[in-house]
Scaffold this motif. Structure first.
Motif, PDB file in Angstrom:
ATOM      1  N   HIS A 131       0.867  -1.186   0.000  1.00 46.90           N
ATOM      2  CA  HIS A 131       0.000   0.000   0.000  1.00 46.90           C
ATOM      3  C   HIS A 131       0.897   1.227   0.000  1.00 46.90           C
ATOM      4  O   HIS A 131       1.921   1.239   0.678  1.00 46.90           O
ATOM      5  CB  HIS A 131      -0.895   0.002   1.251  1.00 46.90           C
ATOM      6  CG  HIS A 131      -1.848   1.145   1.330  1.00 46.90           C
ATOM      7  ND1 HIS A 131      -3.009   1.182   0.607  1.00 46.90           N
ATOM      8  CD2 HIS A 131      -1.813   2.294   2.042  1.00 46.90           C
ATOM      9  CE1 HIS A 131      -3.662   2.308   0.885  1.00 46.90           C
ATOM     10  NE2 HIS A 131      -2.945   2.997   1.748  1.00 46.90           N
ATOM     11  N   GLU A 132       0.502   2.242  -0.757  1.00 44.37           N
ATOM     12  CA  GLU A 132       1.282   3.477  -0.773  1.00 44.37           C
ATOM     13  C   GLU A 132       0.368   4.666  -1.016  1.00 44.37           C
ATOM     14  O   GLU A 132      -0.571   4.590  -1.808  1.00 44.37           O
ATOM     15  CB  GLU A 132       2.367   3.410  -1.858  1.00 44.37           C
ATOM     16  CG  GLU A 132       3.315   4.577  -1.834  1.00 44.37           C
ATOM     17  CD  GLU A 132       4.535   4.386  -2.734  1.00 44.37           C
ATOM     18  OE1 GLU A 132       5.423   5.264  -2.685  1.00 44.37           O
ATOM     19  OE2 GLU A 132       4.609   3.383  -3.476  1.00 44.37           O
ATOM     20  N   THR A 133       0.643   5.743  -0.303  1.00 42.73           N
ATOM     21  CA  THR A 133      -0.038   7.019  -0.512  1.00 42.73           C
ATOM     22  C   THR A 133       1.045   8.076  -0.732  1.00 42.73           C
ATOM     23  O   THR A 133       2.243   7.766  -0.720  1.00 42.73           O
ATOM     24  CB  THR A 133      -0.903   7.407   0.704  1.00 42.73           C
ATOM     25  OG1 THR A 133      -0.044   7.732   1.813  1.00 42.73           O
ATOM     26  CG2 THR A 133      -1.874   6.295   1.092  1.00 42.73           C
ATOM     27  N   VAL A 138      -4.529  -1.116   4.947  1.00 40.10           N
ATOM     28  CA  VAL A 138      -3.775  -2.366   4.821  1.00 40.10           C
ATOM     29  C   VAL A 138      -4.573  -3.522   5.427  1.00 40.10           C
ATOM     30  O   VAL A 138      -4.708  -4.581   4.812  1.00 40.10           O
ATOM     31  CB  VAL A 138      -2.388  -2.252   5.490  1.00 40.10           C
ATOM     32  CG1 VAL A 138      -1.750  -3.625   5.686  1.00 40.10           C
ATOM     33  CG2 VAL A 138      -1.480  -1.345   4.679  1.00 40.10           C
ATOM     34  N   ALA A 139      -5.110  -3.317   6.622  1.00 40.79           N
ATOM     35  CA  ALA A 139      -5.902  -4.367   7.270  1.00 40.79           C
ATOM     36  C   ALA A 139      -7.073  -4.780   6.393  1.00 40.79           C
ATOM     37  O   ALA A 139      -7.360  -5.974   6.244  1.00 40.79           O
ATOM     38  CB  ALA A 139      -6.381  -3.902   8.640  1.00 40.79           C
ATOM     39  N   GLU A 140      -7.734  -3.816   5.804  1.00 43.10           N
ATOM     40  CA  GLU A 140      -8.866  -4.127   4.929  1.00 43.10           C
ATOM     41  C   GLU A 140      -8.395  -4.881   3.681  1.00 43.10           C
ATOM     42  O   GLU A 140      -8.965  -5.909   3.314  1.00 43.10           O
ATOM     43  CB  GLU A 140      -9.608  -2.854   4.545  1.00 43.10           C
ATOM     44  CG  GLU A 140     -10.889  -3.136   3.812  1.00 43.10           C
ATOM     45  CD  GLU A 140     -11.782  -1.927   3.656  1.00 43.10           C
ATOM     46  OE1 GLU A 140     -12.769  -2.058   2.916  1.00 43.10           O
ATOM     47  OE2 GLU A 140     -11.525  -0.883   4.265  1.00 43.10           O
ATOM     48  N   ALA A 141      -7.344  -4.390   3.040  1.00 45.20           N
ATOM     49  CA  ALA A 141      -6.839  -5.020   1.814  1.00 45.20           C
ATOM     50  C   ALA A 141      -6.322  -6.433   2.064  1.00 45.20           C
ATOM     51  O   ALA A 141      -6.422  -7.299   1.184  1.00 45.20           O
ATOM     52  CB  ALA A 141      -5.727  -4.155   1.207  1.00 45.20           C
ATOM     53  N   GLU A 142      -5.803  -6.676   3.257  1.00 45.55           N
ATOM     54  CA  GLU A 142      -5.262  -7.995   3.604  1.00 45.55           C
ATOM     55  C   GLU A 142      -6.342  -8.938   4.132  1.00 45.55           C
ATOM     56  O   GLU A 142      -6.053 -10.075   4.500  1.00 45.55           O
ATOM     57  CB  GLU A 142      -4.144  -7.853   4.631  1.00 45.55           C
ATOM     58  CG  GLU A 142      -2.920  -7.125   4.110  1.00 45.55           C
ATOM     59  CD  GLU A 142      -2.129  -7.925   3.090  1.00 45.55           C
ATOM     60  OE1 GLU A 142      -1.958  -9.143   3.284  1.00 45.55           O
ATOM     61  OE2 GLU A 142      -1.680  -7.329   2.089  1.00 45.55           O
ATOM     62  N   GLY A 143      -7.592  -8.471   4.203  1.00 44.95           N
ATOM     63  CA  GLY A 143      -8.701  -9.318   4.640  1.00 44.95           C
ATOM     64  C   GLY A 143      -8.735  -9.572   6.135  1.00 44.95           C
ATOM     65  O   GLY A 143      -9.228 -10.610   6.573  1.00 44.95           O
ATOM     66  N   LEU A 144      -8.243  -8.624   6.920  1.00 48.43           N
ATOM     67  CA  LEU A 144      -8.140  -8.831   8.364  1.00 48.43           C
ATOM     68  C   LEU A 144      -9.309  -8.277   9.172  1.00 48.43           C
ATOM     69  O   LEU A 144      -9.418  -8.590  10.360  1.00 48.43           O
ATOM     70  CB  LEU A 144      -6.847  -8.175   8.890  1.00 48.43           C
ATOM     71  CG  LEU A 144      -5.546  -8.624   8.239  1.00 48.43           C
ATOM     72  CD1 LEU A 144      -4.377  -7.846   8.827  1.00 48.43           C
ATOM     73  CD2 LEU A 144      -5.359 -10.119   8.383  1.00 48.43           C
ATOM     74  N   HIS A 203       7.122   3.310  12.971  1.00 48.23           N
ATOM     75  CA  HIS A 203       6.416   2.370  12.100  1.00 48.23           C
ATOM     76  C   HIS A 203       5.350   1.628  12.898  1.00 48.23           C
ATOM     77  O   HIS A 203       5.545   1.296  14.056  1.00 48.23           O
ATOM     78  CB  HIS A 203       7.378   1.383  11.434  1.00 48.23           C
ATOM     79  CG  HIS A 203       8.305   0.669  12.356  1.00 48.23           C
ATOM     80  ND1 HIS A 203       9.399   1.277  12.960  1.00 48.23           N
ATOM     81  CD2 HIS A 203       8.330  -0.618  12.788  1.00 48.23           C
ATOM     82  CE1 HIS A 203      10.033   0.401  13.705  1.00 48.23           C
ATOM     83  NE2 HIS A 203       9.397  -0.763  13.628  1.00 48.23           N
ATOM     84  N   ALA A 204       4.240   1.410  12.225  1.00 52.17           N
ATOM     85  CA  ALA A 204       3.150   0.623  12.790  1.00 52.17           C
ATOM     86  C   ALA A 204       3.267  -0.788  12.236  1.00 52.17           C
ATOM     87  O   ALA A 204       3.501  -0.979  11.040  1.00 52.17           O
ATOM     88  CB  ALA A 204       1.801   1.219  12.409  1.00 52.17           C
ATOM     89  N   HIS A 205       3.123  -1.768  13.114  1.00 55.10           N
ATOM     90  CA  HIS A 205       3.051  -3.160  12.701  1.00 55.10           C
ATOM     91  C   HIS A 205       1.570  -3.506  12.580  1.00 55.10           C
ATOM     92  O   HIS A 205       0.826  -3.375  13.558  1.00 55.10           O
ATOM     93  CB  HIS A 205       3.662  -4.081  13.765  1.00 55.10           C
ATOM     94  CG  HIS A 205       5.115  -3.864  14.007  1.00 55.10           C
ATOM     95  ND1 HIS A 205       6.081  -4.682  13.470  1.00 55.10           N
ATOM     96  CD2 HIS A 205       5.756  -2.932  14.742  1.00 55.10           C
ATOM     97  CE1 HIS A 205       7.272  -4.266  13.869  1.00 55.10           C
ATOM     98  NE2 HIS A 205       7.109  -3.201  14.649  1.00 55.10           N
ATOM     99  N   VAL A 206       1.129  -3.944  11.423  1.00 55.94           N
ATOM    100  CA  VAL A 206      -0.225  -4.452  11.228  1.00 55.94           C
ATOM    101  C   VAL A 206      -0.102  -5.969  11.217  1.00 55.94           C
ATOM    102  O   VAL A 206       0.555  -6.539  10.343  1.00 55.94           O
ATOM    103  CB  VAL A 206      -0.864  -3.929   9.929  1.00 55.94           C
ATOM    104  CG1 VAL A 206      -2.262  -4.512   9.748  1.00 55.94           C
ATOM    105  CG2 VAL A 206      -0.910  -2.401   9.929  1.00 55.94           C
ATOM    106  N   LEU A 207      -0.706  -6.605  12.224  1.00 54.09           N
ATOM    107  CA  LEU A 207      -0.562  -8.046  12.433  1.00 54.09           C
ATOM    108  C   LEU A 207      -1.924  -8.722  12.426  1.00 54.09           C
ATOM    109  O   LEU A 207      -2.884  -8.198  12.998  1.00 54.09           O
ATOM    110  CB  LEU A 207       0.102  -8.298  13.791  1.00 54.09           C
ATOM    111  CG  LEU A 207       1.468  -7.658  13.983  1.00 54.09           C
ATOM    112  CD1 LEU A 207       1.671  -7.241  15.416  1.00 54.09           C
ATOM    113  CD2 LEU A 207       2.539  -8.617  13.535  1.00 54.09           C
ATOM    114  N   GLY A 208      -2.003  -9.881  11.815  1.00 55.95           N
ATOM    115  CA  GLY A 208      -3.264 -10.622  11.820  1.00 55.95           C
ATOM    116  C   GLY A 208      -3.184 -11.856  10.953  1.00 55.95           C
ATOM    117  O   GLY A 208      -2.110 -12.347  10.639  1.00 55.95           O
ATOM    118  N   GLY A 209      -4.353 -12.350  10.588  1.00 53.28           N
ATOM    119  CA  GLY A 209      -4.438 -13.535   9.762  1.00 53.28           C
ATOM    120  C   GLY A 209      -4.460 -14.831  10.540  1.00 53.28           C
ATOM    121  O   GLY A 209      -4.550 -15.905   9.948  1.00 53.28           O
TER     122      GLY A 209
END
Length: 116
Positions: free
Chosen positions: A21-23, A71-77, A100-106
């Motif tokens: 993801h990039e903005t 990112v969470a939405e795009a990764e299906g979390l 930095h933020a760590h987005v963790l899941g799955g």
């Protein structure tokens, strides 16, 4: 840009990474040593050493938070849940001093901290 900073070098395109993801103001990429099934780092393109410095720029902080949610939405979390984590300082385990933020899941993530 801090020429010694790993993440600034990623933003500059000097170090390859898997961008998810990039903005205009943020970039998100897969962690090279994942701690969960999904582990994405979200950083501001401008160098802030930690979350305290980032909080001094509310617009940049909001951009990082919005990118983390995207990112969470795009990764299906979003259906099962996910964690967004910031490590700040050596006691918290911050290894790269560019916020930095760590987005963790799955998968189930377990407790926030180990019992001492």
């Amino acid at each position: 840009m801090d020429t010694e900073c790993l993440f600034c070098r990623i933003v500059a395109g000097e170090i390859p990474t898997t961008v998810v993801h990039e903005t205009d103001t943020t970039i998100a990429f897969r962690d090279i040593d994942p701690k969960a099934a999904v582990h994405v780092l979200v950083i501001p393109k401008t160098h802030y050493p930690d979350i305290v410095a980032l909080a001094a720029d509310p617009a940049a902080a909001a951009d990082v938070l919005a990118a983390s949610a995207a990112v969470a939405e795009a990764e299906g979390l979003t259906a099962d849940g996910f964690r967004v984590l910031f490590n700040t300082g050596p006691y918290a385990g911050q290894e790269v001093f560019h916020v930095h933020a760590h987005v963790l899941g799955g998968e189930p993530l377990g407790p926030m901290l180990a019992i001492r």
